[in-house]
Design an enzyme around this catalytic site. Structure first.
Site, PDB file in Angstrom:
ATOM      1  N   HIS A  62      41.553  50.655  42.726  1.00 16.86           N
ATOM      2  CA  HIS A  62      41.658  51.468  43.947  1.00 16.86           C
ATOM      3  C   HIS A  62      42.838  52.422  43.786  1.00 16.86           C
ATOM      4  O   HIS A  62      43.608  52.313  42.833  1.00 16.86           O
ATOM      5  CB  HIS A  62      41.906  50.554  45.162  1.00 16.86           C
ATOM      6  CG  HIS A  62      43.203  49.821  45.071  1.00 16.86           C
ATOM      7  ND1 HIS A  62      43.359  48.685  44.287  1.00 16.86           N
ATOM      8  CD2 HIS A  62      44.420  50.075  45.620  1.00 16.86           C
ATOM      9  CE1 HIS A  62      44.614  48.273  44.371  1.00 16.86           C
ATOM     10  NE2 HIS A  62      45.288  49.107  45.175  1.00 16.86           N
ATOM     11  N   ASP A  70      46.122  53.957  46.219  1.00 18.86           N
ATOM     12  CA  ASP A  70      46.760  53.447  47.437  1.00 18.86           C
ATOM     13  C   ASP A  70      46.718  54.398  48.638  1.00 18.86           C
ATOM     14  O   ASP A  70      46.958  53.968  49.756  1.00 18.86           O
ATOM     15  CB  ASP A  70      48.210  53.043  47.134  1.00 18.86           C
ATOM     16  CG  ASP A  70      48.258  51.767  46.301  1.00 18.86           C
ATOM     17  OD1 ASP A  70      47.246  51.032  46.299  1.00 18.86           O
ATOM     18  OD2 ASP A  70      49.287  51.519  45.645  1.00 18.86           O
ATOM     19  N   HIS A  86      44.290  51.971  40.167  1.00 21.15           N
ATOM     20  CA  HIS A  86      44.824  50.771  39.531  1.00 21.15           C
ATOM     21  C   HIS A  86      44.177  49.522  40.126  1.00 21.15           C
ATOM     22  O   HIS A  86      43.558  49.589  41.189  1.00 21.15           O
ATOM     23  CB  HIS A  86      46.344  50.693  39.713  1.00 21.15           C
ATOM     24  CG  HIS A  86      46.745  50.667  41.158  1.00 21.15           C
ATOM     25  ND1 HIS A  86      46.879  51.830  41.899  1.00 21.15           N
ATOM     26  CD2 HIS A  86      47.015  49.631  42.004  1.00 21.15           C
ATOM     27  CE1 HIS A  86      47.225  51.515  43.143  1.00 21.15           C
ATOM     28  NE2 HIS A  86      47.307  50.179  43.233  1.00 21.15           N
ATOM     29  N   ARG A 141      50.258  33.911  40.875  1.00 28.38           N
ATOM     30  CA  ARG A 141      50.927  35.177  40.516  1.00 28.38           C
ATOM     31  C   ARG A 141      51.583  35.736  41.774  1.00 28.38           C
ATOM     32  O   ARG A 141      50.935  36.026  42.776  1.00 28.38           O
ATOM     33  CB  ARG A 141      49.875  36.152  39.999  1.00 28.38           C
ATOM     34  CG  ARG A 141      50.357  37.560  39.685  1.00 28.38           C
ATOM     35  CD  ARG A 141      49.114  38.422  39.540  1.00 28.38           C
ATOM     36  NE  ARG A 141      49.333  39.738  38.961  1.00 28.38           N
ATOM     37  CZ  ARG A 141      49.516  40.838  39.679  1.00 28.38           C
ATOM     38  NH1 ARG A 141      49.582  40.783  40.996  1.00 28.38           N
ATOM     39  NH2 ARG A 141      49.628  41.997  39.059  1.00 28.38           N
TER      40      ARG A 141
HETATM   41  O1  AKG Z   1      49.754  43.161  42.632  1.00 30.93           O
HETATM   42  C1  AKG Z   1      49.600  44.134  41.923  1.00 30.93           C
HETATM   43  O2  AKG Z   1      49.907  44.203  40.754  1.00 30.93           O
HETATM   44  C2  AKG Z   1      48.949  45.343  42.525  1.00 30.93           C
HETATM   45  C3  AKG Z   1      48.576  45.186  43.919  1.00 30.93           C
HETATM   46  C4  AKG Z   1      48.025  46.451  44.492  1.00 30.93           C
HETATM   47  O3  AKG Z   1      47.715  47.364  43.824  1.00 30.93           O
HETATM   48  C5  AKG Z   1      47.873  46.602  45.957  1.00 30.93           C
HETATM   49  O4  AKG Z   1      48.033  45.628  46.673  1.00 30.93           O
HETATM   50  O5  AKG Z   1      47.564  47.721  46.374  1.00 30.93           O
HETATM   51 FE   FE2 Z   2      47.440  49.140  44.991  1.00 27.96          FE
END
Ligand code: AKG
Ligand code: FE2
Length: 972
Positions: free
Chosen positions: A573, A575, A645, A655
């Site tokens: 996606h 942001d 990403h 994680r």
């Molecule tokens: O946790 C991550 O590495 C990315 C999370 C992410 O891209 C988001 O929450 O928009």
């Molecule tokens: Fe993100």
């Protein structure tokens, strides 16, 4: 008129003007007055002489013996007839030349430049004159000059101030505010209207009758003055190579076009930005009704019939005529005909129009009919159709241009974006602010733009502490606890925001210290990102949370199953936009968080399997870079379409990371964050020391104990802490981060720029001047006032629309410049027509359009010149002509002009009273305007006066009278 009979060679008025201007700068006021007055006089004399010579020469029907064979010479019928025609032409030329040079000398000496011409059009001489008169104490003349200038320059603030100043001065009379350039026909018309509005119909008649007479002499003069040189504007005259008949046609059509425009010229007056609509016919409308009110039915009939020459179908006028005829007696009425001079005027005008339309059709010489009364069939059918087609083409072109403009805009936007992106790349690499922080990968190494991988943000202990915080907060009942993530059914999520963590800290569920660490660490990331990307404006938090993702069956037993997963922990996606990978597009529209500008993720651990962060192309498939999370590592990147990403599936273990989003727009700063900061501030106050100590000891305080310790402030905080969203998770699951709408912006103070009042107060004009002079009561803006009968107004409008449909873009007629531009384009078109370029109508049209465009550009260039001239003029005359300032400075009357005046006026008592007295004219103006409004319902007046029943049994009239009384009631 002296000039008309004298043989003295006139001094050129441009020279006189220059002499006056020169004298002005020397302060030689007498010379200014002498020369400027003479310049104005000479200019008027030249105009008069030219008109006089052309009119008298035209009136001399016989220039000697006509050739024997013919009565009326017809050009082109044969060479002999041509001779007769040209003999007449030559005699006339000789007559005009002789007449002019006898009275004003050789015509070339009175040729002036466009600049000088413009100065006189703008009435600039009166600007100089008013100062000069003022200096030599000729107040009445100064006032008249000021007023004359101001009428043509209503936006001239200095002159407005001067007029206000004059108005307060002793010895200045209302009658001094003259228009020295007023034309008799207009002055009479306006006077007529004034009397008409106040129901003084007798006086109105006198003035309107005079106005009609003056109108025709002004029209004759205007038309005669049109018979000037051929205007080569718009193209190079050296290239003009029309033959005898073509050039005669071109010139004569230009003259006829000019003559047609006289009706607009005469309907215009200084101080009114638009000409009066349907000006000439409106005279007859006023007259018929004024005569009716004076019970002079013969004349009422004469003028009603005259009016109907223009608008034969006009319902109300026809009814009025029927009514007057019934009163006077049908036979008598039938014997009365419309005014002959008007009939002749119409006939002549229609012949001109026919000729012009012919030239339009055949040579493409544009003609825009300025009159609204022209019968539809005067314009040839073909032309009407052509115009219709042209209008459609124009509409289509406009639409196409609109679309093109939009495309261009998008392209420009994209280009700008690209260049800012480039600028961003160049700019990235700013200082990292903390020694421990190291850059691991830049945009380049991450194969993209606006990307960075940094290490060393936090220590292992801090990572552990934050992980605990997440787990403790989650235990308390986070919305994600135990629930599959919205992103991946194979993982569970737990998240906590800074505010929530602090609230939990305050509550004692988690160590407040950890909540503070969360706060501080996220602030550290924010600051470093802002610095690294060398942003011009600060980054604000838009949303942040600490989130852990855990493989649901992370046991080795299920590893195979996990390993087979093809879904991601977090799908690819961007942001701040909605990624449509099929289209390689990212749409920056809600529900995407369009205000996010930068993102960062601070990783807390690496003891899990899978869970790598990936950057991809817009297709969401092509991975451009991968990042393995580890404690203290931050991946930071631009939140837009340059950085799609995602997160690979977490196949084993948990994680944890702090995900942060930032905005450059302070309006979208996260409110929770501000609240969190406020709370932390309170906790670090002296009382808080106590609390901090207690906080780490066991058992922890209950919220109530805490509030007792923290006092009022804590009560406040505590109230906030007991918001419903603190209820156990089962009852009200907290929203996943992505769904959380960004904060509403209403409460945010507006941007600083908007708050700043830009103009310093001093610049504002002191007086509420509009009420005083800008709109004298005799120039009402209200269009309705121009027509004595309301119904006429609507009827006329209809008629206008009808004609407009035929004549094409009549709206243009009003803009003299545009019409001119049209004219200018013609000559070229004619040339083309001549050259046999008649073949392709489309091409011709295009060429024409091109010409017009040129003409337009030429006009613009001209307008530019004019603007310059204006500026130059202001520099030259305007500022210096400010009597108030100049006088104050020079005359040594440094104290206060206002005070001086008051002293003069003997009104020493009360400045306020003086001011009030000054305001009086404005009040009067309003009263006048109100009176003018009454004028709109003359039909009502009619029924008031004579009951219709007495006059006629005509059912129509009866019907009308009943509706009239309705009007009465309405009015009552
Ligand atoms: O946790 C991550 O590495 C990315 C999370 C992410 O891209 C988001 O929450 O928009
Ligand atoms: Fe993100």
């Amino acid at each position: 008129d002296v000039q008309l009979s004298s043989n003295v060679i006139l001094e050129p008025y441009d020279l006189l003007f220059d002499t006056a201007v020169e004298a002005y700068y020397k302060g030689d006021w007498m010379t200014v007055i002498l020369n400027m007055e003479r310049a104005l006089r000479n200019k008027a004399a030249i105009r008069r002489v030219k008109a006089h010579c052309r009119i008298t020469c035209a009136n001399q029907s016989a220039f000697g013996e006509p050739l024997s064979s013919m009565v009326v010479p017809v050009p082109g019928a044969g060479s002999v007839e041509d001779l007769g025609f040209f003999q007449k032409i030559m005699k006339r030329a000789d007559c005009v030349n002789t007449c002019e040079s006898e009275k004003i000398g050789p015509p070339t000496i009175h040729k002036v430049t466009e600049d000088v011409d413009l100065e006189f059009k703008k009435r600039t001489p009166y600007n100089y004159l008013q100062v000069a008169y003022f200096k030599i104490n000729k107040l009445d003349k100064a006032v008249a000059a000021a007023n004359t200038f101001f009428l043509a320059n209503p936006d001239h603030m200095e002159m407005k101030q001067n007029l206000d100043y004059y108005r307060m001065m002793a010895g200045v009379q209302q009658e001094d505010f003259k228009d020295l350039e007023a034309r008799p026909h207009m002055a009479e018309f306006l006077a007529g209207k004034r009397y008409y509005s106040s129901d003084s119909f007798g006086l109105a008649i006198d003035h309107f009758e005079a106005a009609v007479e003056e109108y025709f002499s002004a029209d004759q003069e205007c038309r005669a003055l049109c018979e000037g040189a051929y205007v080569y504007d718009g193209y190079n005259y050296m290239e003009y190579s029309a033959d005898l008949f073509q050039s005669m046609t071109d010139h004569y059509m230009q003259i006829l076009n000019c003559k047609q425009k006289c009706s607009v010229e005469l309907a215009s007056t200084a101080g009114k930005d638009k000409p009066f609509e349907d000006f000439l016919p409106s005279h007859f409308n006023y007259l018929q009704f004024s005569y009716y009110n004076s019970e002079k039915y013969e004349q009422a009939i004469e003028w009603a019939k005259t009016y109907l020459l223009f608008h034969p179908e006009e319902e109300v006028m026809n009814q009025n005529l029927a009514y007057y005829s019934a009163v006077l007696g049908e036979d008598k009425a039938a014997a009365i005909s419309a005014r002959l001079v008007v009939k002749q005027h119409i006939q002549q005008s229609l012949l001109e129009k026919e000729l012009l339309y012919f030239a339009y059709e055949v040579f493409g010489i544009t003609f825009v009919d300025p009159d609204s009364w022209t019968p539809a069939d005067v314009m040839p059918l073909k032309l009407r159709e052509k115009q219709k087609a042209e209008r459609e083409t124009a509409a289509r072109i406009t639409e196409e241009i609109g679309n093109l403009m939009k495309e261009i805009e998008t392209l420009v936007e994209e280009k700008n974006k690209e260049s800012t992106d480039i600028a961003k790349i160049v700019r990235e690499g700013g200082p990292l602010l903390f020694d421990d922080i190291k850059i691991t990968m830049s945009s380049k190494q991450l194969n993209g733009s606006q990307r960075v991988l940094l290490d060393g943000f936090i220590s292992n202990d801090e990572c552990r502490e934050l992980t605990h915080l997440s787990n403790a907060a989650a235990l308390k009942g986070d919305g994600f606890q135990g629930h599959p993530s919205p992103h991946s059914p194979s993982e569970s999520f737990q998240g906590v925001t800074v505010l929530k963590a602090i609230k939990l800290g305050q509550e004692g569920t988690v160590p407040l210290k950890s909540a503070r660490l969360f706060f501080d660490m996220s602030e550290k990331v924010r600051g470093v990102l802002e610095s690294y990307f060398r942003l011009d404006s600060p980054l604000y938090f838009s949303y942040s949370h600490l989130v852990c993702r855990s493989a649901i069956d992370g046991e080795k037993v299920n590893y195979e199953k996990q390993d087979d997963r093809d879904n991601l922990s977090h799908p690819v996606h961007a942001d701040n936009c909605l990624l449509v990978s099929e289209l390689n597009e990212c749409i920056k529209e809600p529900p995407a968080y369009t205000n996010r500008d930068y993102s960062a993720i601070l990783y807390l651990n690496d003891d899990f399997e899978g869970g790598d962060f990936i950057f991809t192309e817009l297709d969401a498939k092509t991975v451009t870079a991968e990042v393995r999370p580890q404690c203290g590592r931050v991946v930071g990147f631009g939140a837009g379409n340059e950085n799609p990403h995602g997160v690979r599936a977490v196949t084993k273990g948990q994680r944890c990371a702090v995900a942060l989003w930032f905005t450059l727009d302070p309006k979208h700063e996260e409110k929770d964050r501000i609240q969190a900061q406020e709370m932390l501030k309170m906790f670090s106050s002296p009382t808080d020391t106590e609390f901090t100590k207690t906080e780490s000891s066991q058992p922890q305080l209950t919220p109530l104990d805490q509030s007792a310790l923290l006092g009022q402030a804590a009560t406040l905080v505590q109230e906030q802490a007991y918001q419903p969203d603190d209820k156990p998770a089962e009852k009200k699951p907290e929203e996943p981060a992505e769904k959380k709408p960004e904060e509403p912006t209403e409460k945010k103070p507006e941007e600083p720029a908007e708050k700043k009042p830009e103009e310093p107060a001093e610049k504002k004009p002191e007086e509420p001047a509009e009420t005083v002079i800008e709109k004298p009561s005799d120039y009402p803006e209200d269009k309705k006032n121009e027509k004595p009968i309301e119904k006429h107004a609507s009827k006329n409008k209809k008629a206008m629309t009808k004609t407009a449909a035929n004549a094409g873009d009549k709206a243009n007629a009003k803009t003299a410049d545009k019409a001119k531009a049209g004219d200018k384009a013609n000559a070229k078109t004619v040339d083309k027509a001549k050259a046999g370029d008649k073949a392709n109508a489309k091409t011709a049209d295009k060429a024409k359009a091109g010409d017009k465009a040129n003409a337009k550009t030429a006009d613009k260039a001209k307008a530019g010149d004019k603007a310059n001239a204006k500026t130059a003029d202001k520099a030259k005359a305007g500022d210096k002509a400010n009597a108030k300032t100049a006088d104050k400075a020079k005359a040594g009357d440094k104290a206060n002009a206002k005070t001086a005046d008051k002293a003069k006026a003997g009104d020493k008592a009360n400045a306020k009273t003086a001011d009030k007295a000054k305001e009086k004219p404005a009040a009067k103006t309003h009263v006048k305007q109100a009176a003018d409004n009454k004028e709109q319902k003359p039909v009502t007046k009619k029924t008031e006066k004579i009951p219709v029943k007495k006059v006629s049994k005509d059912s129509k009239t009866d019907l009308k009278s009943s509706s009239d009384s309705q009007t009465d009631k309405d009015e009552l």
